[in-house]
Design a protein around this motif. Structure first.
Motif, PDB file in Angstrom:
ATOM      1  N   UNK A 230      45.669 -97.799  28.539  1.00 10.04           N
ATOM      2  CA  UNK A 230      44.695 -97.038  27.756  1.00 10.04           C
ATOM      3  C   UNK A 230      45.374 -95.855  27.072  1.00 10.04           C
ATOM      4  N   UNK A 231      46.355 -95.266  27.750  1.00  9.30           N
ATOM      5  CA  UNK A 231      47.093 -94.148  27.151  1.00  9.30           C
ATOM      6  C   UNK A 231      47.833 -94.596  25.903  1.00  9.30           C
ATOM      7  N   UNK A 232      48.434 -95.783  25.951  1.00 10.39           N
ATOM      8  CA  UNK A 232      49.141 -96.307  24.783  1.00 10.39           C
ATOM      9  C   UNK A 232      48.179 -96.549  23.629  1.00 10.39           C
ATOM     10  N   UNK A 233      46.983 -96.987  23.947  1.00 15.76           N
ATOM     11  CA  UNK A 233      45.973 -97.211  22.919  1.00 15.76           C
ATOM     12  C   UNK A 233      45.540 -95.892  22.293  1.00 15.76           C
ATOM     13  N   UNK A 234      45.332 -94.864  23.102  1.00 17.06           N
ATOM     14  CA  UNK A 234      44.953 -93.568  22.550  1.00 17.06           C
ATOM     15  C   UNK A 234      46.072 -93.004  21.692  1.00 17.06           C
ATOM     16  N   UNK A 235      47.319 -93.186  22.124  1.00 11.09           N
ATOM     17  CA  UNK A 235      48.453 -92.734  21.315  1.00 11.09           C
ATOM     18  C   UNK A 235      48.442 -93.408  19.947  1.00 11.09           C
ATOM     19  N   UNK A 236      48.084 -94.687  19.918  1.00 12.38           N
ATOM     20  CA  UNK A 236      48.023 -95.417  18.651  1.00 12.38           C
ATOM     21  C   UNK A 236      46.912 -94.869  17.766  1.00 12.38           C
ATOM     22  N   UNK A 237      45.791 -94.521  18.370  1.00 15.50           N
ATOM     23  CA  UNK A 237      44.683 -93.936  17.606  1.00 15.50           C
ATOM     24  C   UNK A 237      45.136 -92.628  16.955  1.00 15.50           C
ATOM     25  N   UNK A 238      45.832 -91.798  17.712  1.00 17.22           N
ATOM     26  CA  UNK A 238      46.335 -90.530  17.181  1.00 17.22           C
ATOM     27  C   UNK A 238      47.306 -90.768  16.031  1.00 17.22           C
ATOM     28  N   UNK A 239      48.266 -91.654  16.257  1.00 14.52           N
ATOM     29  CA  UNK A 239      49.290 -91.912  15.245  1.00 14.52           C
ATOM     30  C   UNK A 239      48.680 -92.431  13.954  1.00 14.52           C
ATOM     31  N   UNK A 240      47.737 -93.359  14.075  1.00  9.54           N
ATOM     32  CA  UNK A 240      47.128 -93.934  12.879  1.00  9.54           C
ATOM     33  C   UNK A 240      46.212 -92.937  12.174  1.00  9.54           C
ATOM     34  N   UNK A 241      45.550 -92.085  12.942  1.00  4.62           N
ATOM     35  CA  UNK A 241      44.665 -91.100  12.324  1.00  4.62           C
ATOM     36  C   UNK A 241      45.448 -90.112  11.470  1.00  4.62           C
ATOM     37  N   UNK A 242      46.662 -89.771  11.890  1.00  3.31           N
ATOM     38  CA  UNK A 242      47.464 -88.781  11.188  1.00  3.31           C
ATOM     39  C   UNK A 242      48.399 -89.386  10.146  1.00  3.31           C
ATOM     40  N   UNK A 243      48.467 -90.709  10.098  1.00  5.06           N
ATOM     41  CA  UNK A 243      49.393 -91.334   9.145  1.00  5.06           C
ATOM     42  C   UNK A 243      48.842 -91.226   7.738  1.00  5.06           C
ATOM     43  N   UNK A 244      49.723 -91.028   6.775  1.00  5.87           N
ATOM     44  CA  UNK A 244      49.324 -90.998   5.374  1.00  5.87           C
ATOM     45  C   UNK A 244      49.383 -92.408   4.822  1.00  5.87           C
ATOM     46  N   UNK A 245      48.770 -92.611   3.687  1.00  3.50           N
ATOM     47  CA  UNK A 245      48.579 -93.959   3.153  1.00  3.50           C
ATOM     48  C   UNK A 245      49.870 -94.761   3.086  1.00  3.50           C
ATOM     49  N   UNK A 246      50.904 -94.192   2.540  1.00  2.00           N
ATOM     50  CA  UNK A 246      52.166 -94.922   2.392  1.00  2.00           C
ATOM     51  C   UNK A 246      53.309 -94.212   3.111  1.00  2.00           C
ATOM     52  N   UNK A 247      52.955 -93.405   4.123  1.00  2.00           N
ATOM     53  CA  UNK A 247      53.964 -92.634   4.845  1.00  2.00           C
ATOM     54  C   UNK A 247      54.823 -91.844   3.859  1.00  2.00           C
ATOM     55  N   UNK A 248      54.149 -91.107   2.962  1.00  2.00           N
ATOM     56  CA  UNK A 248      54.864 -90.374   1.932  1.00  2.00           C
ATOM     57  C   UNK A 248      55.777 -89.310   2.520  1.00  2.00           C
ATOM     58  N   UNK A 249      56.904 -89.141   1.868  1.00  2.00           N
ATOM     59  CA  UNK A 249      57.808 -88.057   2.215  1.00  2.00           C
ATOM     60  C   UNK A 249      57.311 -86.773   1.552  1.00  2.00           C
ATOM     61  N   UNK A 250      57.717 -85.612   2.076  1.00  2.00           N
ATOM     62  CA  UNK A 250      57.360 -84.367   1.398  1.00  2.00           C
ATOM     63  C   UNK A 250      57.908 -84.379  -0.024  1.00  2.00           C
ATOM     64  N   UNK A 251      57.240 -83.713  -0.955  1.00  2.00           N
ATOM     65  CA  UNK A 251      57.738 -83.680  -2.328  1.00  2.00           C
ATOM     66  C   UNK A 251      59.092 -82.979  -2.388  1.00  2.00           C
ATOM     67  N   UNK A 252      59.909 -83.309  -3.374  1.00  2.00           N
ATOM     68  CA  UNK A 252      61.211 -82.645  -3.494  1.00  2.00           C
ATOM     69  C   UNK A 252      61.037 -81.184  -3.873  1.00  2.00           C
TER      70      UNK A 252
END
Length: 223
Positions: free
Chosen positions: A59-81
């Motif tokens: 269940x902990x691994x599942x919650x970790x996945x929820x956190x990671x996906x919630x904070x992920x950006x659409x295309x995992x964009x890098x910070x602007x130059x």
């Protein structure tokens, strides 16, 4: 195995993963983290227990996945130059507002807040796997602008917290506390623009160089 078959299986696995994450989030909100079992999540998501355990062994691994996906950006964009401080801040501000506007983000914070007394590890996961990586990306951008001479920022931790806080304190935190709080897209754009203007007015360099090294202390983001 052909590439088409492999792609098909990958797509099916991703679809099942999304169903599991959605079902788990809903059950954590309805029943609480402690009372939600993996078996119940499998039933709600419509997948077999074997499929669920293959994707998430705990269940902990599942919650970790929820956190990671919630904070992920659409295309995992890098910070602007670095190079255009105002434009870069605008990009980061709009990305942050978009993240905070997702329904799953609000749900995630509600789960963490409700379960914090009994499961402090959930807050740790939210901080270390969600908020902190995003904060570091903003911090890294500000440091790059400082080193490029386009900004003078003695404390990048503080500047990042100030910038993100100006956005989240208006567009996100009231949604957890004020019934019916809604912010229009136009208002969100205005909030981001004002945050950019405020940070640029405080930190944008007026000359070719920056005054002194930026401090690199460990951040304690509160935004």
């Amino acid at each position: 195995m052909s590439k088409a078959v492999t792609t098909y299986h990958q797509r099916v696995a991703q679809e099942k993963r999304a169903l599991i994450v959605t079902a788990a989030t809903a059950l954590f909100l309805e029943l609480g983290y402690d009372r939600t079992s993996l078996a119940r999540i499998a039933e709600r998501s419509g997948v077999s227990r074997a499929t669920l355990f293959k994707q998430f062994p705990s269940k902990a691994a599942l919650f970790d996945a929820i956190v990671t996906e919630a904070w992920s950006t659409a295309d995992e964009e890098e910070p602007p130059p670095a190079g255009n401080f105002v434009d870069g801040l605008g990009i980061l501000g709009r990305r942050y507002a978009e993240l905070l506007g997702r329904a799953r983000m609000t749900d995630l914070f509600r789960i963490v807040i409700a379960e914090l007394p009994r499961f402090p590890e959930l807050a740790h996961a939210q901080f270390s796997q969600g908020k902190m990586p995003y904060f570091e990306s903003v911090r890294g951008y500000l440091l790059a602008e400082h080193e490029a001479g386009t900004a003078r920022i003695e404390d990048v931790d503080l500047a990042a917290t100030q910038f993100l806080g100006m956005i989240s304190n208006y567009v996100f935190w009231p949604t957890l506390l004020v019934p019916g709080w809604e912010v229009s897209a136009e208002r969100v754009a205005q909030v981001v623009d004002e945050a950019v203007r405020t940070i640029a007015a405080r930190y944008a360099a007026t000359g070719p160089g920056a005054s002194g090294p930026a401090r690199r202390s460990r951040p304690s983001p509160r935004s």
